[in-house]
Design a protein around this motif. Structure first.
Motif, short mmCIF file in Angstrom:
data_model
loop_
_atom_site.label_atom_id
_atom_site.label_comp_id
_atom_site.label_asym_id
_atom_site.label_seq_id
_atom_site.Cartn_x
_atom_site.Cartn_y
_atom_site.Cartn_z
N ARG A 1 33.64 27.43 54.84
CA ARG A 1 34.87 28.07 54.28
C ARG A 1 34.44 29.45 53.81
NH1 ARG A 1 38.00 26.25 48.74
NH2 ARG A 1 39.76 27.73 48.97
N VAL A 2 33.32 29.69 53.01
CA VAL A 2 32.82 31.19 52.52
C VAL A 2 32.47 32.04 53.81
CG1 VAL A 2 31.68 32.36 50.99
CG2 VAL A 2 32.55 29.98 50.07
N ILE A 3 31.89 31.36 54.78
CA ILE A 3 31.30 32.22 55.80
C ILE A 3 32.24 32.80 56.44
CG2 ILE A 3 29.71 32.01 57.88
CD1 ILE A 3 27.94 30.28 56.71
N GLU A 4 33.38 31.91 57.04
CA GLU A 4 34.23 32.29 57.72
C GLU A 4 35.52 33.05 57.15
OE1 GLU A 4 35.25 28.68 59.84
OE2 GLU A 4 33.57 28.40 61.18
N ASP A 5 35.64 32.94 56.11
CA ASP A 5 36.81 33.47 55.46
C ASP A 5 36.49 34.86 54.86
OD1 ASP A 5 39.18 34.16 54.03
OD2 ASP A 5 39.64 32.10 53.66
N GLU A 6 36.67 35.95 55.21
CA GLU A 6 36.23 37.25 54.61
C GLU A 6 37.10 37.55 53.45
OE1 GLU A 6 35.27 41.87 55.78
OE2 GLU A 6 35.82 40.34 57.29
N PRO A 7 38.42 37.46 53.50
CA PRO A 7 39.17 37.63 52.27
C PRO A 7 38.86 36.84 51.31
CG PRO A 7 40.86 37.46 54.40
CD PRO A 7 39.28 37.34 54.77
N LEU A 8 38.43 35.50 51.52
CA LEU A 8 38.14 34.54 50.33
C LEU A 8 36.77 35.19 49.72
CD1 LEU A 8 38.09 32.04 48.57
CD2 LEU A 8 36.76 31.03 50.60
N ARG A 9 35.87 35.47 50.39
CA ARG A 9 34.67 36.07 50.07
C ARG A 9 34.96 37.31 49.27
NH1 ARG A 9 32.72 35.90 55.20
NH2 ARG A 9 32.45 38.06 55.51
N GLU A 10 35.67 38.15 49.60
CA GLU A 10 36.01 39.33 48.91
C GLU A 10 36.63 38.96 47.54
OE1 GLU A 10 38.03 41.99 51.29
OE2 GLU A 10 36.43 42.29 52.62
N ARG A 11 37.52 37.91 47.65
CA ARG A 11 38.32 37.76 46.28
C ARG A 11 37.42 37.19 45.20
NH1 ARG A 11 40.83 32.93 45.23
NH2 ARG A 11 40.87 32.33 47.42
N LEU A 12 36.43 36.18 45.77
CA LEU A 12 35.44 35.48 45.37
C LEU A 12 34.19 36.56 44.38
CD1 LEU A 12 34.73 32.20 46.92
CD2 LEU A 12 36.21 32.51 44.93
N SER A 13 34.09 37.49 45.17
CA SER A 13 33.09 38.46 44.77
C SER A 13 33.55 39.44 43.60
CB SER A 13 32.81 39.53 45.87
OG SER A 13 31.93 40.61 45.49
N ARG A 14 34.89 39.64 43.67
CA ARG A 14 35.43 40.55 42.53
C ARG A 14 35.79 39.35 41.41
NH1 ARG A 14 39.15 41.94 46.81
NH2 ARG A 14 40.66 40.35 45.97
N GLY A 15 35.93 38.20 41.52
CA GLY A 15 35.89 37.21 40.43
C GLY A 15 34.68 37.02 40.00
N ALA A 16 33.62 37.06 40.67
CA ALA A 16 32.36 36.79 40.24
C ALA A 16 31.75 37.85 39.40
CB ALA A 16 31.20 36.82 41.22
N LEU A 17 32.22 39.15 39.41
CA LEU A 17 31.77 40.16 38.49
C LEU A 17 32.72 39.99 37.11
CD1 LEU A 17 32.06 43.37 41.05
CD2 LEU A 17 29.93 42.26 39.79
N GLU A 18 33.90 39.70 37.61
CA GLU A 18 34.72 39.35 36.12
C GLU A 18 34.15 38.63 35.54
OE1 GLU A 18 39.13 37.90 35.18
OE2 GLU A 18 38.92 39.07 37.05
N GLN A 19 33.90 37.15 35.90
CA GLN A 19 33.37 36.08 35.41
C GLN A 19 32.09 36.13 34.58
OE1 GLN A 19 34.71 33.40 34.65
NE2 GLN A 19 33.47 31.77 34.33
N ALA A 20 31.29 37.09 35.15
CA ALA A 20 29.89 37.37 34.51
C ALA A 20 29.95 38.32 33.32
CB ALA A 20 28.92 38.06 35.74
N ARG A 21 31.12 38.92 33.23
CA ARG A 21 31.08 39.99 32.13
C ARG A 21 31.17 39.14 30.58
NH1 ARG A 21 35.30 42.55 35.12
NH2 ARG A 21 34.30 44.22 36.41
N GLN A 22 31.38 37.95 30.80
CA GLN A 22 31.69 37.37 29.50
C GLN A 22 30.23 36.59 29.15
OE1 GLN A 22 33.44 33.15 29.36
NE2 GLN A 22 33.72 33.67 31.67
#
Length: 419
Positions: A372-393
Motif C-alpha cells: 500500500r505504501v510503496i504503490e500509493d505515492e499520494p499516501l506516502r507524501e501525506r504520511l511523510s508530512r504527518g510524520a514530521l508533524e507527529q515528531a514535533r511533540q
C-alpha cells in the motif's frame, strides 16, 4: 526547582556510552544520555553510575558538560549476561554508596534509576541518602511475558518480584506512555498518584529532513529504490523476521518489485538473539532474499538519521515496545513508519497520519501494508508530512522539563511519608 542541584542516575546493566543497536544497548541508552544532557543544560550536575565492562575504561568519563559517567567495578568485566547481573547487585550498590560517601554530606539531591536492576540499587541508596527515588521501568517482565515472540525466553519470576519491590520503593514512577502507566497500576499495583507519564524525546537537531536523494547518495542506495528499513537490536522481541517474511510474501505476489527493492537491517544481535546470531541471515537466504537484504552493523545517531531519511518507510514490527524510540526518530526525518499496534507504538505512530499501525504479526498483513505504501505515492507524501508533524511533540527539552517536575513531586511524597 532549586532543590535539585545534583542528580545520581543509575543505569546498571548498560552504559549510556555504549553503541545503541547491539548487546543490551538500545533506546534506554539514548534516553539516559539525552535526558542527562538536557538536565545539565538546566544547571543540574548529573552522575550516571553504570557497571564497568572493561578494565580499559576510565573510572569517570565526562560525557557532556555537567554529565559524568562513573564506571563501577562489580563482577567480571566480560562474560556476564543480563540474567546473571542480579548476583552483582550487592557489590554494585556498595560501590555506589562508597562513591557518595567520599563527597560532602548531602551531595545528591535525588536519584533516578532505569530498569529494575538499577531500581534495586536506587531503593537502597534512597534510604541511605535520604533523597527521593524516581524510577523508569523501560520494559516490564509481566508485559513481555504476555506477548512473547516465537522462540523467545520468558522473563524469570525473580525479575517480576524485583520489579514489584522497585514499584513499592520508588517515590515516583515515570511511564513513557499512558498505556505503560496503566500497566504499572493494573499489573504491579502502583499507586496512581505516584505514576506520571513523560514522553521520551528525539534529538530534532539530528533527526530532521535531510533530503532523500542526498541521503541515498551518501549511503550508496539507488535513487529510485523502494527502501524498507529495519533499525534496532536483532532479537525475537523486535521481530525483524516479520519484515523479511512480509517482503518474501510481497515478492511472491509482485515479482517485478525485486529489481527496485532494498531491505537494510541496521543493528546487531541482542538478548536471546545472541544464542543464534546468524539466524536472521539464514532466514533471508531461506526466503530467497539475499539479493535485496543488506545487513548493516549498528551505526551512530547521525548515520541512523541518514538511513531513516533515505528510507521509503521504516518498519517496527516489535511484539512489545514501552515507547518505540526508533519510530519517533524515523518520523522526525519525514519517513512514514509501519508499526505493530502494540504498547507505546500506538502513541508514537498516529495511524493513517504519520504511518500505519498493523494488528498482529501475520506476514500477509504486513505485505499488504508494505504494498500500500510503496504503490500509493499520494499516501506516502501525506504520511511523510504527518510524520514530521507527529515528531514535533517529542523533544528532549520538553522531556527534561517534565522530568524535573516529577523530581519535585517525588520530594513532596517523600516528605509526606516521613511525616
Amino acid at each position: 526547582m532549586d532543590r535539585i542541584r545534583r542528580l545520581a542516575m543509575i543505569s546498571l546493566h548498560t552504559s549510556p556510552l555504549d553503541q545503541p543497536g547491539t548487546g543490551d544497548a538500545g533506546g534506554m541508552n539514548v534516553y539516559v544520555i539525552e535526558l542527562s544532557r538536557r538536565l545539565a543544560q538546566q544547571g543540574i550536575e548529573v552522575d550516571i553510575f553504570t557497571r564497568a565492562t572493561s578494565s580499559a575504561l576510565d573510572p569517570v568519563v565526562e560525557a557532556a558538560d555537567g554529565v559524568s559517567v562513573r564506571h563501577v567495578h562489580a563482577g567480571p568485566f566480560e562474560g556476564l549476561t543480563k540474567g546473571e547481573l542480579p548476583g552483582q547487585l550487592c557489590v554494585f550498590a556498595r560501590e555506589v554508596l562508597r562513591a557518595e560517601a567520599a563527597q560532602p554530606v548531602g551531595h545528591y539531591d535525588a536519584l533516578h534509576s532505569h530498569y529494575w536492576l538499577s531500581g534495586q540499587v536506587g531503593a537502597l541508596a534512597r534510604d541511605r541518602w535520604g533523597v527521593p527515588l524516581v524510577h523508569t521501568m523501560h520494559t516490564m517482565a509481566k508485559v513481555k511475558n504476555d506477548a512473547l515472540a516465537a522462540g523467545d525466553t520468558p522473563e524469570p519470576a525473580a525479575r517480576i518480584i524485583g520489579e514489584e519491590q522497585v514499584v513499592e520503593a520508588a517515590d515516583m514512577l515515570i511511564a513513557n506512555t499512558d498505556i505503560e502507566a496503566k500497566q504499572l497500576i493494573n499489573l504491579y499495583d502502583a499507586e496512581a498518584g505516584r505514576v506520571e507519564v513523560v514522553y521520551p524525546g528525539v534529538d530534532l537537531s539530528v533527526f530532521r529532513p535531510l533530503g532523500r536523494a542526498a541521503a541515498r547518495a551518501d549511503l550508496g542506495l539507488p535513487p529510485d529504490a523502494h527502501v524498507l528499513l529495519f533499525a534496532g537490536r536483532i532479537q525475537p522481541l523486535k521481530a525483524p523476521d516479520v519484515l523479511l517474511r512480509a517482503v518474501a510474501e510481497l515478492l511472491a505476489q509482485t515479482p517485478a518489485l525485486r529489481s527496485r527493492l532494498v531491505v537494510p537491517i541496521v543493528g546487531g544481535p541482542s538478548g536471546s538473539g545472541l544464542e543464534h546470531p546468524e539466524s536472521l541471515a539464514q532466514l533471508a537466504s531461506e526466503l530467497g532474499l539475499d539479493d535485496v537484504v543488506r545487513f548493516v552493523p549498528p551505526v551512530a545517531q547521525a548515520d541512523l538519521a541518514r538511513w531513516c531519511a533515505a528510507a521509503t518507510l521504516v518498519a517496527v514490527p516489535s511484539y512489545n515496545e514501552s515507547f518505540g524510540l526508533v519510530a519517533a526518530e524515523a518520523q522526525a526525518t519525514g519517513t512514514p513508519v509501519l508499526a505493530a499496534a502494540v504498547g507505546g507504538l500506538t502513541t508514537v505512530v498516529r495511524d493513517g497520519h504519520s504511518g500505519l499501525l498493523i494488528e498482529g504479526h501475520e506476514p500477509r498483513d504486513w505485505a499488504a501494508a508494505l504494498r500500500r505504501v510503496i504503490e500509493d505515492e499520494p499516501l506516502r507524501e501525506r504520511l511523510s508530512r504527518g510524520a514530521l508533524e507527529q515528531a514535533r511533540q517529542f523533544a528532549w527539552e520538553r522531556t527534561a522539563e517534565r522530568t524535573l517536575e516529577v523530581y519535585e513531586r517525588a520530594w513532596s511524597f517523600m516528605r509526606e511519608s516521613v511525616s
